[in-house]
Design a protein around this motif. Sequence first.
Motif, PDB file in Angstrom:
ATOM      1  N   ILE A   9       0.793  -1.396   0.190  1.00 23.29           N
ATOM      2  CA  ILE A   9      -0.417  -0.239   0.224  1.00 23.29           C
ATOM      3  C   ILE A   9       0.743   1.572   0.262  1.00 23.29           C
ATOM      4  CG2 ILE A   9      -2.013  -0.612   0.657  1.00 23.29           C
ATOM      5  CD1 ILE A   9      -0.824  -0.295   3.721  1.00 23.29           C
ATOM      6  N   ARG A  10       2.435   1.316   0.180  1.00 22.57           N
ATOM      7  CA  ARG A  10       2.606   2.208   0.140  1.00 22.57           C
ATOM      8  C   ARG A  10       4.424   2.367  -0.086  1.00 22.57           C
ATOM      9  NH1 ARG A  10       5.232   5.007   5.845  1.00 22.57           N
ATOM     10  NH2 ARG A  10       6.125   6.777   5.041  1.00 22.57           N
ATOM     11  N   PRO A  62       1.886   0.326  -5.305  1.00 20.13           N
ATOM     12  CA  PRO A  62       0.796  -0.001  -4.066  1.00 20.13           C
ATOM     13  C   PRO A  62       0.316  -1.481  -5.576  1.00 20.13           C
ATOM     14  CG  PRO A  62       0.269   2.429  -4.418  1.00 20.13           C
ATOM     15  CD  PRO A  62       1.416   2.015  -4.780  1.00 20.13           C
TER      16      PRO A  62
ATOM     17  N   GLN B  50      -0.765   3.840  -0.782  1.00 18.73           N
ATOM     18  CA  GLN B  50      -1.999   3.684  -1.442  1.00 18.73           C
ATOM     19  C   GLN B  50      -3.163   4.671  -2.519  1.00 18.73           C
ATOM     20  OE1 GLN B  50      -4.973   2.560   2.000  1.00 18.73           O
ATOM     21  NE2 GLN B  50      -3.381   3.934   3.318  1.00 18.73           N
ATOM     22  N   ASP B  51      -3.502   5.327  -1.913  1.00 18.78           N
ATOM     23  CA  ASP B  51      -3.932   5.914  -3.139  1.00 18.78           C
ATOM     24  C   ASP B  51      -3.606   7.747  -3.897  1.00 18.78           C
ATOM     25  OD1 ASP B  51      -5.117   7.274  -1.821  1.00 18.78           O
ATOM     26  OD2 ASP B  51      -7.873   6.766  -2.814  1.00 18.78           O
TER      27      ASP B  51
END
Lengths: 584, 462
Positions: A9-10, A62, B50-51
Motif C-alpha cells: 500500500i505504500r 501499491p 495507497q491512492d
Amino acid sequence: MEQIKGEIIRVSGPLVVAKGMNGAKMYDVVHVSAMELVGEIIELRGDRASIQVYEDTAGIGPGEPVTSTNQPLNVELGPGLIESIFDGIQRPLDKVMEKTGNLITRGVHVNALDRSKKWDFKASAKPGDKVAGGAILGSVKETTLVEHRIMVPPDVEGVIAEIKSGSFTIEETIARIKDKDGQSIEVSMLQKWPVRKGRPYQKRLAPDSLLSTGQRVIDTFFPVAKGGTASIPGPFGSGKTVVQHQLAKWADAEIIVYIGCGERGNEMTDVLLEFPELKDPKSGEPLMKRTVLVANTSNMPVAAREASIYTGITIAEYFRDMGLNVAVMADSTSRWAEALREISGRLEEMPGEEGYPAYLPTKAADFYERAGRVVCLGNDNREGTLTIIGAVSPPGGDLSDPVVQATLKVVKVYWGLDSKLAYRRHFPAINWLISYSLYLESLRDYFNKITGVDWLSLRNKAMAILEKEAELEEIVRLVGRDTLSPRDQLLLESAKSIREDFLHQIAFDPVDTYASFKKQQKLLTLILNIYEWNLDALERGAEPEKLMALSIRDEIAKAKYTPENQLEKIDALSLKAREEVDKL
Amino acid sequence: MTFKKYLSITEVVGPLILVENTEGIKYEELAEIELPSGEHQLGRVLEVNQDKALVQSFGGTSGVSVKGSSARFLGRGIELGVSSDLLGRIFDGLGRPIDDGPAIIPDKMLNINGNPINPYARNYPSEFIQTGFSAIDGLNTLVRGQKLPIFSAAGLPHSRIAAQIARQARVLGSQEKFAVVFGAMGITFEEANFFISDFQKTGAIERAVLFMNLANDPAIERIATPRLALTAAEYLAFELDMQVLVILTDMTNYCEALREVSAARKEIPGRRGYPGYLYTDLSMIYERAGRIRGKKGSITQIPILTMPEDDKTHPIPDLTGYITEGQIIISRSLHRKGIYPPIDVLPSLSRLRDKGIGEERTRADHPNWASQIFASYARGKEAQELATILGEAALSPVDRQHLLFANRFEQEFVQQGEYEDRSIEKTLEIGWSLLAELPRLELKRIKDEYLDKYLPEKSKAE
C-alpha cells in the motif's frame, strides 16, 4: 502451512508497507513485487507490515504482491565461505556478476554457497559416538590455511548411526544421527543460522592473550586481546581504512571477516586484488586463503547495509565455534548506524540524538557483545575467540557524535585517529595521548611470559616520556627549546625517537608493514636504553650537545627496516650505541 | 501509449505536489504536470501511499494550481537518450538541448539513476593522469577512475583550476579517446560562460558534453543534473571506450536542493538541516566513478564544492571526504599571497596516489621524494608559525633552512601559470632543486640511491 500473501500500500524509499499480512512474524524475510525483491519485516501493526527492502524500490507501487518466506534472515554456513565476497545479504558477488554483468541489478537470487562443488570430507567421529550440538564430525580442508570443521548443528543431539568420509557436496548427507526419540536426522555440511541471533556456546571467558597485529603502536601501546573489542574513530583522511586493512592483513587470527559497510567500492576491489598477493607471515600462504569479505558499498541499497554487519558477524561466530581465533573488521559502523537512522526516519519513529533512533546504543552494544572468548559447544571444551574491530566515521571528526559515544560505552580499546598527525604524514595516525586499551592489566601475565621482562613497566615508561613531551612542547612553543634543562632536552630527543623510529610505521613499505612482537620489544628496549644511558652519561658530566648529536641516532632511525630474519642486527646496534655513549 | 490524466491535485507545498485517487503509480516514476497555462513540468514520484502520490516537481511549482492543473504518470523513470552525438552538445539541467542544435536521436534510453557497479567487477585505478599541476601530479596524484573533489570556497579560483585540468589532463604515452562531461548545478551565468568559452577556445568542446543548470534555473532540477551527466559519462566510457573526465560544480548547490525537498517533506533533519540520507545520496553520485574489468574506458570524477565559511567540517565537504578518494583543498591564505593555483598540499590528499606513482608509472624516486617534500614542507610551516611567535632569530639554523624551503616551495613549486602544463619530470626536477637547499642529513625519507642519482650537486658538497 499456508503462505502469507499481502499487497503493497505504500512505498517510500527502502520502506514498503503491505496490508493483508496476518500471521507474519517480526524479522521474517519477504519477497516484494513480482521481481521478488528481498525484504525483512521490521514493524507490524494489525495486518500491516512495514518492510525494509534490501534492493532498490524504484518502479514498485501499491497493489503489487508481497509474500512471506516464514523464515528470518539466514546465512548459509559451510565449506565455500573462505575467499568469497558477499553482499550485505550474503549473495556471492562473483556469481551475481556471472548472472547480471558488471552492474548489480535487482531481484537476483543466487545461493550463497556453491551447491555443485564437491568437498573432501574426512570423518573423525564414528558410529556409536554420542554427540550434541557443536560436536565435531570431521573436517574439510577448505583452503591451504583453513581446516573447516564440520559440526553437529546446535539443535541436534543423539547417537551417530552412520558417518562416512568421501567427496560430497554441501547438501549431501555425511552422517545420520539417531535422537533420543529414535528419529533419524540427516546431517549435511550446510547449516543455516538467523543473522540477528548470536550462535550459542557453553560459556564465556575473559580474554587473556594478545591479538598480535604487527602494528607497533597497537601491540605495544594499545593492545587488543583475542576475543576483545576495539574501535577506531577518526575524521576522513586520517587513515581508518589503512589501519583496518593492516589489521586484516597481519592480525594473527585464523580467520578474518572483513565487512565493508557503506564504504568505497574501490577499497573492496583493493582487498580483492591485494590479498591474494600478500603472504601470511607464518605460513607463507596467500592471506586471501583465510579471508571472507562482506561488501555492501555506499551506493548499494541502504537496508542491506544494515544487515551486512550481522551477516559478517554470524559467519565469524560459525568459525569461532570450530575453536578458531576469528577477527572481524567492520568498516564503517557509522554507515550502519546511518542506515538504521534512515529506516527509523521513514518509520516516523521519535528520534534520539542527531536523528538517530533511541535504540542505537542498545543495538551497538548487542553487536559488540557478540565478540568474546568462549568455550565452544561440543564435548572437547575447545576454545574459540571472536575479536571485533569497528571503524567509526564521526561527522567532522567530532567525538561527541552519538555513534562514537554509543561505541565507546561498550568497546575496551580506543584508537583515536588524529587529523593533525595525518597532515604531518605520521601514520598510523593513532594519537597516543587520547587512545587507551583496557586489556593492559589482563594481558600482563601474557606479556611477561613472551618478553621475559616486566613489559608493562617498560611500556609505561615510554608512555610517560611521550606524555612529558606533550607538556614540554607547550613550554617550547612559548619560550623556545634552548631554555629547557639538558635532562628535558634529552627527554625530547628520546620522545622524538619513540615517535619517529617506533610509532611511525609505513604500511606500504614491504618490511615495515609488519613488525613481530619480538622486533617491537627489541626496538623499544633499544630506544629506552639509549635514553637511560644518556641520562647516566649526563650525570657523569658528559656534554649535553654531544649526547644530542650521537651519530648512532641515524642508524636507529633505520632500525625499523631491519628484516625479521636479521633481528640480531638490532642487538648489535644496541652494543654500538652503548659504546658510543660510554665514550663521552 | 496514452496515460491517465489526473485532475486530482490536492496540495502544493514548496516543490511538492500531492496527487490523490491515483492508481498503479510506481515509486520513482516520472510525472508530467500540466499547468493551467498549458506549460509542462517534469517531476518524479517521491512516495506512494495507497491512492496518493507525492510528486517532486523539477521545475518548481510556480504556476501550479490545485484546480486546473493536471498530472500524468509516464510509467518509467527519468531517462536520458544517449548516442555518440552527445559529444559537442550543450543541454539544460534536465537534458534538453539548449545549443540550438538538433534533437539527439538516441541509440538507447538509459535510466539516469544507473545501477551500482559490482565491487567484484571493478578494476583498481592505477594509471597516472598528468594534470600539468605540480601540486597535484607530484604530491596528490590523480589516477584514472578516481573521484577527487576540489574543496574550495567563495571567491577562490576553483573554476580556473578545473578548466585547466580539463584542458591538460592526459595519460602519459597513450593516444586514447578522451572526453569531458561537465555538469553545472546552480552556477552563475558568468562562471558557466567561462567554462563554455574556455572549452570553445581550446577546441575541447568537440569532445565535451555539457549539462547546464544555472543559478536562475529551477533549484530542484539540480537533483537530476549530476545523474544525467554521469549517465552520459557511463555511456561514453563503458560503451564507447572513452576516458571520461566528469566535472561537477557546485555540489553545495546540489545538496541545498536536496535539503529543500527534505524540508518540504518535513523529514527529520540530520546535521545543519541536511537530510539524514545525504551520505547515501552523495555516494550514489560519487561511486559512479571507476574502471570496470575488461572495459577500456574509465570515469574520473572531479566534483567541486564550495565550503560554507571555509569550514571543512560542514556536512557537505565532510560527507564528500568520506566517500571520495581524497580531496584537493584550495587555500584562501595562499590565494591572498597571490599564488596560483592556491592548493594547500598538506591537508590535500589523494588516497590512490601510491598506486599511481613510482617505477613504471611515473619514476622510481617519486614515492620517497613526495614523502620527503611533505615532511620538509610541514616542518617549514611549523617553523613559520614559530617564527611569528618568537621571531626568526629564535629559530635553529636547520629550522631556518626549512622556513626558506617552505617559502620557495610555495613560490616555485606550487605557483605556476594558468597555461603552464608541467610534465611530471619537470615537477620532480623542481622538487629536487628545492630539496637541495636542505642538508642531506635532513632528507631521511629518501633512499640513498635516489639521493645519489637525483639530488643536485650543490648539497652533495656539504
